[in-house]
Every structure is written in structure tokens, then in C-alpha cells.
Design a protein around this motif. Structure first.
Motif, PDB file in Angstrom:
ATOM      1  N   TYR A  38       0.842  -1.196   0.000  1.00 19.58           N
ATOM      2  CA  TYR A  38       0.000   0.000   0.000  1.00 19.58           C
ATOM      3  C   TYR A  38       0.879   1.248   0.000  1.00 19.58           C
ATOM      4  CZ  TYR A  38      -4.411  -2.440   0.964  1.00 19.58           C
ATOM      5  OH  TYR A  38      -5.528  -3.218   0.883  1.00 19.58           O
ATOM      6  N   GLY A  39       0.421   2.274  -0.703  1.00 14.20           N
ATOM      7  CA  GLY A  39       1.179   3.516  -0.746  1.00 14.20           C
ATOM      8  C   GLY A  39       1.171   4.234   0.591  1.00 14.20           C
ATOM      9  N   PRO A  40       2.228   4.945   0.905  1.00 17.75           N
ATOM     10  CA  PRO A  40       2.267   5.718   2.149  1.00 17.75           C
ATOM     11  C   PRO A  40       1.109   6.719   2.209  1.00 17.75           C
ATOM     12  CG  PRO A  40       4.434   5.606   1.139  1.00 17.75           C
ATOM     13  CD  PRO A  40       3.478   5.049   0.133  1.00 17.75           C
ATOM     14  N   ASP A  41       0.582   6.922   3.403  1.00 14.64           N
ATOM     15  CA  ASP A  41      -0.476   7.900   3.670  1.00 14.64           C
ATOM     16  C   ASP A  41      -1.784   7.583   2.947  1.00 14.64           C
ATOM     17  OD1 ASP A  41       1.297   9.553   5.232  1.00 14.64           O
ATOM     18  OD2 ASP A  41       2.165  10.233   3.340  1.00 14.64           O
ATOM     19  N   LYS A 283      -5.059  11.247  -8.224  1.00  8.68           N
ATOM     20  CA  LYS A 283      -5.309  11.898  -6.942  1.00  8.68           C
ATOM     21  C   LYS A 283      -4.094  11.792  -6.031  1.00  8.68           C
ATOM     22  CE  LYS A 283      -8.754  12.012  -3.224  1.00  8.68           C
ATOM     23  NZ  LYS A 283      -9.065  13.441  -3.417  1.00  8.68           N
ATOM     24  N   TYR A 284      -3.475  10.597  -6.031  1.00  8.24           N
ATOM     25  CA  TYR A 284      -2.282  10.411  -5.206  1.00  8.24           C
ATOM     26  C   TYR A 284      -1.160  11.337  -5.676  1.00  8.24           C
ATOM     27  CZ  TYR A 284       1.189   8.041  -2.302  1.00  8.24           C
ATOM     28  OH  TYR A 284       2.143   7.764  -1.352  1.00  8.24           O
ATOM     29  N   ALA A 285      -1.003  11.459  -7.000  1.00  6.31           N
ATOM     30  CA  ALA A 285       0.042  12.328  -7.545  1.00  6.31           C
ATOM     31  C   ALA A 285      -0.173  13.776  -7.122  1.00  6.31           C
ATOM     32  CB  ALA A 285       0.063  12.212  -9.068  1.00  6.31           C
ATOM     33  N   ALA A 286      -1.440  14.205  -7.110  1.00  8.10           N
ATOM     34  CA  ALA A 286      -1.735  15.596  -6.785  1.00  8.10           C
ATOM     35  C   ALA A 286      -1.598  15.887  -5.299  1.00  8.10           C
ATOM     36  CB  ALA A 286      -3.150  15.948  -7.264  1.00  8.10           C
ATOM     37  N   GLU A 287      -1.970  14.921  -4.443  1.00  9.96           N
ATOM     38  CA  GLU A 287      -2.072  15.215  -3.017  1.00  9.96           C
ATOM     39  C   GLU A 287      -0.930  14.662  -2.171  1.00  9.96           C
ATOM     40  OE1 GLU A 287      -5.863  14.031  -1.538  1.00  9.96           O
ATOM     41  OE2 GLU A 287      -7.005  15.047  -3.128  1.00  9.96           O
ATOM     42  N   LEU A 288      -0.340  13.548  -2.564  1.00  9.51           N
ATOM     43  CA  LEU A 288       0.596  12.879  -1.657  1.00  9.51           C
ATOM     44  C   LEU A 288       1.990  12.651  -2.230  1.00  9.51           C
ATOM     45  CD1 LEU A 288      -1.829  10.133  -0.258  1.00  9.51           C
ATOM     46  CD2 LEU A 288      -1.216  12.299   0.823  1.00  9.51           C
ATOM     47  N   SER A 289       2.161  12.839  -3.522  1.00 13.64           N
ATOM     48  CA  SER A 289       3.453  12.480  -4.118  1.00 13.64           C
ATOM     49  C   SER A 289       4.597  13.328  -3.596  1.00 13.64           C
ATOM     50  CB  SER A 289       3.372  12.590  -5.643  1.00 13.64           C
ATOM     51  OG  SER A 289       3.064  13.928  -6.009  1.00 13.64           O
ATOM     52  N   GLU A 290       4.348  14.625  -3.394  1.00 12.84           N
ATOM     53  CA  GLU A 290       5.429  15.500  -2.958  1.00 12.84           C
ATOM     54  C   GLU A 290       5.938  15.104  -1.580  1.00 12.84           C
ATOM     55  OE1 GLU A 290       6.452  20.296  -2.752  1.00 12.84           O
ATOM     56  OE2 GLU A 290       4.501  19.601  -3.446  1.00 12.84           O
ATOM     57  N   LYS A 291       5.046  14.614  -0.718  1.00 10.03           N
ATOM     58  CA  LYS A 291       5.453  14.176   0.620  1.00 10.03           C
ATOM     59  C   LYS A 291       6.291  12.896   0.562  1.00 10.03           C
ATOM     60  CE  LYS A 291       2.326  14.011   3.743  1.00 10.03           C
ATOM     61  NZ  LYS A 291       1.058  13.716   4.436  1.00 10.03           N
ATOM     62  N   ASN A 292       6.204  12.159  -0.545  1.00 13.02           N
ATOM     63  CA  ASN A 292       6.844  10.844  -0.636  1.00 13.02           C
ATOM     64  C   ASN A 292       7.861  10.803  -1.776  1.00 13.02           C
ATOM     65  OD1 ASN A 292       5.300   9.135   1.416  1.00 13.02           O
ATOM     66  ND2 ASN A 292       3.617  10.028   0.210  1.00 13.02           N
ATOM     67  N   ASN A 293       8.678  11.882  -1.863  1.00 11.51           N
ATOM     68  CA  ASN A 293       9.780  11.929  -2.838  1.00 11.51           C
ATOM     69  C   ASN A 293       9.292  11.744  -4.268  1.00 11.51           C
ATOM     70  OD1 ASN A 293      11.741  12.296  -0.793  1.00 11.51           O
ATOM     71  ND2 ASN A 293      11.730  10.063  -0.423  1.00 11.51           N
ATOM     72  N   PHE A 294       8.124  12.250  -4.567  1.00 15.04           N
ATOM     73  CA  PHE A 294       7.528  12.219  -5.891  1.00 15.04           C
ATOM     74  C   PHE A 294       7.286  10.792  -6.414  1.00 15.04           C
ATOM     75  CE2 PHE A 294       9.568  16.408  -5.715  1.00 15.04           C
ATOM     76  CZ  PHE A 294       8.450  17.210  -5.957  1.00 15.04           C
ATOM     77  N   GLY A 306       4.504   4.728  -9.923  1.00 14.33           N
ATOM     78  CA  GLY A 306       5.040   5.716 -10.849  1.00 14.33           C
ATOM     79  C   GLY A 306       5.913   6.732 -10.126  1.00 14.33           C
ATOM     80  N   ILE A 307       6.525   7.625 -10.921  1.00 16.43           N
ATOM     81  CA  ILE A 307       7.345   8.699 -10.349  1.00 16.43           C
ATOM     82  C   ILE A 307       6.993  10.011 -11.044  1.00 16.43           C
ATOM     83  CG2 ILE A 307       9.261   7.169  -9.755  1.00 16.43           C
ATOM     84  CD1 ILE A 307      10.687   8.439 -12.269  1.00 16.43           C
ATOM     85  N   LEU A 308       7.304  11.081 -10.380  1.00 14.50           N
ATOM     86  CA  LEU A 308       7.191  12.423 -10.959  1.00 14.50           C
ATOM     87  C   LEU A 308       8.583  13.060 -10.976  1.00 14.50           C
ATOM     88  CD1 LEU A 308       3.993  13.804  -9.190  1.00 14.50           C
ATOM     89  CD2 LEU A 308       4.167  12.856 -11.494  1.00 14.50           C
ATOM     90  N   TYR A 309       8.848  13.802 -12.075  1.00 16.48           N
ATOM     91  CA  TYR A 309      10.131  14.509 -12.188  1.00 16.48           C
ATOM     92  C   TYR A 309       9.811  15.974 -12.474  1.00 16.48           C
ATOM     93  CZ  TYR A 309      14.947  15.518 -13.493  1.00 16.48           C
ATOM     94  OH  TYR A 309      16.228  16.037 -13.555  1.00 16.48           O
ATOM     95  N   PRO A 310      10.035  16.870 -11.483  1.00 20.65           N
ATOM     96  CA  PRO A 310       9.666  18.279 -11.673  1.00 20.65           C
ATOM     97  C   PRO A 310      10.649  19.005 -12.607  1.00 20.65           C
ATOM     98  CG  PRO A 310      10.685  17.966  -9.529  1.00 20.65           C
ATOM     99  CD  PRO A 310      10.585  16.605 -10.160  1.00 20.65           C
TER     100      PRO A 310
END
Length: 664
Positions: A38-41, A283-294, A306-310
Motif C-alpha cells: 500500500y502507498g504511504p499515507d 489523486k495520489y500524484a496531486a495530493e501525496l506524491s510531494e510528501k513521498n519523494n515524488f 510511478g514517479i514524478l520529475y519536476p
């Protein structure tokens, strides 16, 4: 028996299973997020409540736990409704026979039934909860059900160990009752039913654990793979706007054709995606990804991450490059599953072979013990081989000792039985001799008197030969008197012949058999002759009633049958304990293709414990004056020589009826 202690059995069982369910739910609460990645948070948060349709994680577990406790408790409450009353049933076993049988069935089958309940119901409840959320099943749902299966199976297997101890106490109290209609399981079935679920638990848990570790490692590799590509793309390309970003993104190598590349702005509006992404992922990307190293997680337990790269432009705009990838490999999972299933089948085969060998050894001992328990006189003297140095070997060793002792005791019993039978023969011969003396005394004296009368007539006739006054009429009168005396002698000699024939037959039958055809009349004539003395001395009357054709033919050993009837008539005489002017009914009748010979007295009757043991062992109500051998031998005689049967009907204070049944 402590009734107050026993009435708590049902409550103990229900509480035990309720506690087991609670423990299983607590374990589920902590294990599910770990094994299903399960994903964090994502649990027990507002995010969880929104994506789960109003029920967050702990509420779902609580709902499953409460539902299980209620369903299983109600099931146990109705299944065990009579179990607390068993001390009352034991006190009156005959009255509550059906209730006792029901309780034993419940005690023997309860653990298996509960195991099925714990396997089926949690899975059904899980499916219901999952459908409330998504209306369709995913691979993560399948893993969740597998996890529930292994926890419920493990928990119930451990709990059943304690419950069986509670139920075994009840079965011990019921040990003197029969086990009619109780389904019997073999050792092989029992071992397989107990161990295969545990093997399945190990296989499933291994699969989930290996799958979880593999997915975590693969997720880290893919994350590094795409991060490195995004970083290289920014360094090696001149990107000034959104269109340049899209063009460059499409040049990135994909680790798998099913992976998805996307671009989102700073408000997480997905402005570009190579394939459709789930709402949960967005939704996870918008709300929780930044807290969890993208890092971005897809729906609970699914193998998508998945990952996000700013990236920021000179005009101040910020965009996110992203990749969605599948972190499991079909080939790897298939390999793991095939390997585990193969190991499971091999272990099951080994277990079956092992269980069959144990069952075979136990069956050998069981069958041999059955011969001993059933008083089988042909007990094999061949000892069983000890093939293993373990509990089975100890069992076989003990059986061999029992077998040796049993054969020794049987030989002693046979010797004692021969002695008892010899005493019985001597006693019977003594009665026969007494009967001979009484039955022949009267006719001998009558013949002696007739001889004196004939002697007087001979003298009278001799003296009248030359007497002129004696005429022919006188000669005829003397001849008539002589003829009368001769007729009386003939009658008495015929009676003596019958007595000798009957007595001779009874004396011979003590050692020989003679199968002949005889009539009911001939049978009853011998009984009358031989019992006349004993009946006369005891002043008891034998009333014979023949309710069928007196000339009906019977084939068999007539002397043995006479001895059986006489023995029963003697028992009836002795049942009156010296009372005189009593009656014994001897009734002969035919029904269907059987002849029924009933000997009925109106004495004190037989106690139930004596009646139940008649014909099964040598038992007597005469104390030191009896051996119980008479009825035992009578029953054996009717069975062996006539293929018939003897039944008894007796009531205390009313009398006893023995009925000999002879097939015609």
C-alpha cells in the motif's frame, strides 16, 4: 460430575473463536499494507475515506471482524444449543439417546465445520466490501483474499487445538454410549484435511511474500530507470515550452509497452498521457506524491506505481514529467506459482504415502484387536512385525504382548470350559439316573405283580387239568385272565422301552450327534417322559399346547433339542423357588416357515442386566448352585444344529418366556 463447570462449555467455545477472529483481524490490519505494498499515507486518512467510498481502512477491517464474530457466534450458538445439557442426558441415557448421539456428532464434526466457515465466510465478506468500493475485482483483491485465507486457516487450526480439548472432555464423559450414525474419517483423510490447509497457507504466504519483495525491488529499479532518463532528457535537449517537453518525452525508451508516460502542470492537470491513468493514481500524484519523494502509487495493492520529475521553465512555469509502470512480471510470477504448486503436489504425495503407511500399520493392529475383542477363537499366533522405532512400533510391540497373553488366557478358558462342560454332563447324567429309577420303578413293580398273578393262574390251571368239575368255560376264563395280565405286562414293557430309548438318547447326545427326522409328537413324548419325575417332585404342572399339526416333521438332532427344552423347563421350575401348584406353559406353533417352541413361567422374571447378558456369556441367577452353562450350551446347540435362534422376554414380577425358533 460438576454440572456448573460443564455448562460453560458453549460459552468457552464461542468466546474462543471470537478471540481468534479478533486476533486474525489485528494481524490482517498490520500485514495487509506490507504484503500488498500500500502507498504511504493511503490508509486511515481523509484521502483513504474519499477513495474508499466513505469507509477507511480500519473501518473495513472492523466491519469484517464484527460481521465474522456475529455470524460465527450465531452459527455456534445454534449448533451447540444442547451441549450444556449433556450431564443431564448422561444420567438417563435411554431417554435421551438421540440427544446424546447429536452431541457426539457435533463434538466430532465441529472443528471441520468451523474450518470451512472460516475459509468461506471471510472471503465472501471481503468480496462484498471490495465490490462496495470498486464494483470489480483486481489482482490486488485476489491477493487480499489469499491473505485472508491463510490467516483464517492458520488461526482456526491453532484455535481448533484448544477447542478439541474442550470437546474431548465431553466425549470422555460419553465414552460408555454408542457411536451410531457418526461419520467415520480415516487417518489418511484426517491428516490430509489437517495438514494440506497448512501447506496451502505456507505456499500462499510464500507467494505473497516473494511477490511483495520482488515488486518492491522492481519498483526501485524502474524508478531509477525513468529518473535517469528524465534527467538525461533535460540535460541533452533544449526545452523551452510544453510542446518541446512532449516531443522529448516521446523519445524516452520504455521498459515495457504497457508503461505510461505523462505530463502534468503545477496544478496537476494532466495535459498529456500516452494512455489512460486511474483516478486513484492522479489523486495520489496531486495530493501525496510531494510528501513521498515524488513517488506515486496506484490503487491499493495493485502492481502499478510511478514517479514524478519536476521541471521549471524560465517563465516560472512548473511541469512534472511522469511515468506509470507495472512492477510485477508475469513470467516471474508464473515461475514462482508453478514452483510452489509443484512443491505442494510433491509434498502432498509424500504426505499421502506417509499417512497411508501409518493407516496400514494401525489397521493391522486394529483388525487383530477386533479378533480379540469379538472373542474370535481363531486368533492368529503370528506376531506383527515391528518396522519402525517410534510410537507405531511401540503400539505393535504392546499388541504382540496382548496377543500372547490373550492366547494363553484363551487356552486356560478352554481348559476350564471343558471342565465345566464335563461337570454339566455328569450333573445331567445324575438327573437321568434319578429319572430312570423313578420312571422304571412303577412299571417294574406292576410287571412283578402281573408275573405273580400269572404264576397263580398257571398253578390254578395246572391243578384243574384232571378236575372233572372244570369245564371248558372255566378254561376260557383262566385263559382270559392270563391274557389280561400279559396285556398289562406288554403295556408296562412298552413304557419302559420308551423310557430307556429317551434316556439312552439323552446320554448319547452328551457326546454324539444324530440328525434324524422326527415329529412334534415324538419330541413332546420324550420331553414328557424325562421331565415327569422333576415336575412331580416339585408339584409344578407342564401344560403343553400344540397349535399346529402334531405330525409336522422336523429334521435335526432330536436328543439335543429335547435336552434344550428340558433345560429350559428345569429353569422355569427352579424360578418358582420351591413354590408348588404352579404352571409352566409349553406352546408349539408355526408362523411362516418357522417353528416356535415357547416355555413360559409366571415366576419372578429376570433383571435387565442378566437378560442383556444371556446367551453372550455364562451367567446365572442361582448363585453358587448354578454355572450359567446350561443356557449358554442351549443357545450354541440351537445355533449349530438347527441354524435357529433363542429369544427371551422377561419382566420382573411377571415371569419369563424363552422361545426357540427353528427354520423348517
Amino acid at each position: 460430575m460438576n454440572t456448573q463447570k460443564k455448562v460453560k462449555v458453549k460459552s468457552k467455545i464461542i468466546i474462543t473463536y471470537a478471540v481468534s477472529i479478533t486476533i486474525a483481524c489485528i494481524l490482517l490490519y498490520f500485514i495487509i499494507p506490507v504484503l500488498l505494498n500500500y502507498g504511504p499515507d493511503t490508509i486511515n486518512t481523509e484521502f483513504d475515506r474519499q477513495v474508499s467510498g466513505g469507509l477507511c481502512y480500519y473501518q473495513q477491517i472492523l466491519l469484517i471482524g464484527i460481521s465474522l464474530v456475529l455470524v460465527v457466534s450465531l452459527f455456534l450458538f445454534f449448533l451447540l444449543k444442547d451441549i450444556d445439557n449433556y450431564p443431564i442426558y448422561i444420567k438417563n441415557k435411554n431417554k435421551y439417546k438421540n440427544q446424546i448421539e447429536h452431541i457426539k456428532k457435533v463434538c466430532l464434526s465441529l472443528p471441520n465445520k468451523i474450518l470451512l466457515v472460516f475459509i468461506i465466510i471471510p472471503l465472501l465478506l471481503s468480496i462484498c466490501v471490495l465490490f462496495m468500493q470498486t464494483s470489480y475485482l483486481t489482482s490486488s483483491d485476489f491477493k487480499l483474499m489469499l491473505l485472508i485465507f491463510i490467516l483464517s486457516t492458520t488461526t482456526i487450526s491453532i484455535t481448533n487445538t484448544y477447542v478439541r480439548k474442550l470437546l474431548s472432555k465431553i466425549l470422555n464423559d460419553l465414552e460408555n454410549t454408542s457411536y451410531a450414525d457418526v461419520k467415520r474419517n480415516t487417518i489418511v483423510e484426517k491428516l490430509l484435511f489437517q495438514i494440506i490447509p497448512i501447506m496451502a497457507v505456507c505456499i500462499v504466504f510464500t507467494y505473497l511474500a516473494v511477490s511483495s519483495i520482488y515488486e518492491k525491488n522492481n519498483a526501485q529499479l524502474l524508478s531509477n530507470f525513468y529518473n535517469n532518463q528524465f534527467e538525461a532528457m533535460i540535460e541533452n535537449n533544449s526545452i523551452f515550452n510544453k510542446d518541446d517537453l512532449i516531443t522529448s518525452l516521446n523519445k524516452i525508451n520504455l521498459s515495457n509497452d504497457s508503461n505510461i508516460l505523462f505530463i502534468t502542470d503545477s496544478n496537476f492537470n494532466f495535459i498529456y498521457q500516452t494512455n489512460e491513468l486511474s483516478d486513484f493514481f492522479k489523486k495520489y500524484a496531486a495530493e501525496l506524491s510531494e510528501k513521498n519523494n515524488f513517488e506515486v502509487y496506484d490503487y491499493y495493492g495493485t502492481s502499478g506505481q510511478g514517479i514524478l520529475y519536476p521541471i521549471s521553465f524560465q517563465n516560472g512555469e512548473t511541469f512534472y514529467l511522469g511515468a506509470h509502470y507495472i512492477i510485477y512480471s508475469n513470467e516471474m510470477i508464473s515461475y514462482i506459482v508453478s514452483l510452489l504448486l509443484g512443491l505442494g503436489l510433491i509434498c502432498s504425495g509424500i504426505l499421502y504415502t506417509f499417512a497411508s503407511e501409518i493407516s496400514k500399520n494401525i489397521k493391522e493392529v486394529t483388525h487383530s484387536l477386533e479378533d480379540i475383542a469379538n472373542n474370535n477363537e481363531t486368533i492368529s499366533e503370528k506376531e506383527l512385525y515391528i518396522t519402525s522405532v517410534d510410537e507405531i512400533g511401540d503400539l505393535i510391540k504392546v499388541y504382540n504382548n496382548i496377543q500372547s497373553l490373550t492366547i494363553t488366557h484363551l487356552n486356560q478358558i478352554h481348559d476350564n470350559q471343558e471342565t465345566l462342560m464335563e461337570k454339566e454332563r455328569l450333573a445331567s447324567l445324575g438327573q437321568l439316573i434319578g429319572g430312570i429309577a423313578h420312571n422304571l420303578k412303577t412299571p417294574i413293580m406292576s410287571i412283578s405283580g402281573a408275573a405273580e398273578g400269572l404264576s397263580d393262574l398257571v398253578k390254578e390251571y395246572d391243578s384243574s387239568i384232571d378236575d372233572p368239575e372244570v369245564n371248558s368255560q372255566d378254561h376260557h376264563e383262566i385263559a382270559s385272565d392270563m391274557s389280561n395280565w400279559i396285556s398289562k405286562i406288554k403295556t408296562h414293557t412298552e413304557y419302559m422301552s420308551d423310557v430307556i430309548t429317551a434316556v439312552k438318547g439323552q446320554a448319547v447326545t452328551l457326546s454324539n450327534e444324530e440328525d434324524i427326522t422326527f415329529t412334534i409328537t415324538e419330541l413332546l413324548k420324550r420331553v414328557n417322559i424325562l421331565m415327569r419325575h422333576e415336575l412331580k417332585n416339585s408339584i409344578v404342572y407342564l401344560k403343553i399346547s400344540v397349535r399346529t399339526d402334531e405330525n409336522l416333521m422336523i429334521h435335526g438332532d432330536v436328543n439335543s433339542l429335547v435336552q434344550v427344552i428340558n433345560n429350559m423347563v428345569s429353569n422355569s421350575i427352579q424360578a418358582y423357588n420351591g413354590k408348588t401348584e404352579q404352571n409352566i406353559d409349553l406352546i408349539v406353533e408355526k408362523h411362516d416357515n418357522n417353528l416356535y417352541i415357547s416355555i413360559k413361567d409366571y415366576a419372578c422374571g429376570l433383571p435387565k442386566k442378566v437378560k442383556d447378558k444371556l446367551f453372550k456369556e455364562m451367567i446365572t441367577t442361582k448363585g453358587k448352585n448354578g454355572t450359567g452353562l446350561g443356557l449358554y450350551m442351549s443357545y450354541s446347540t440351537i445355533k449349530a444344529h438347527f441354524n435357529g435362534n433363542i429369544i427371551v422376554d422377561s419382566e420382573l414380577g411377571q415371569g419369563t418366556t424363552f422361545t426357540i425358533i427353528l427354520p423348517l
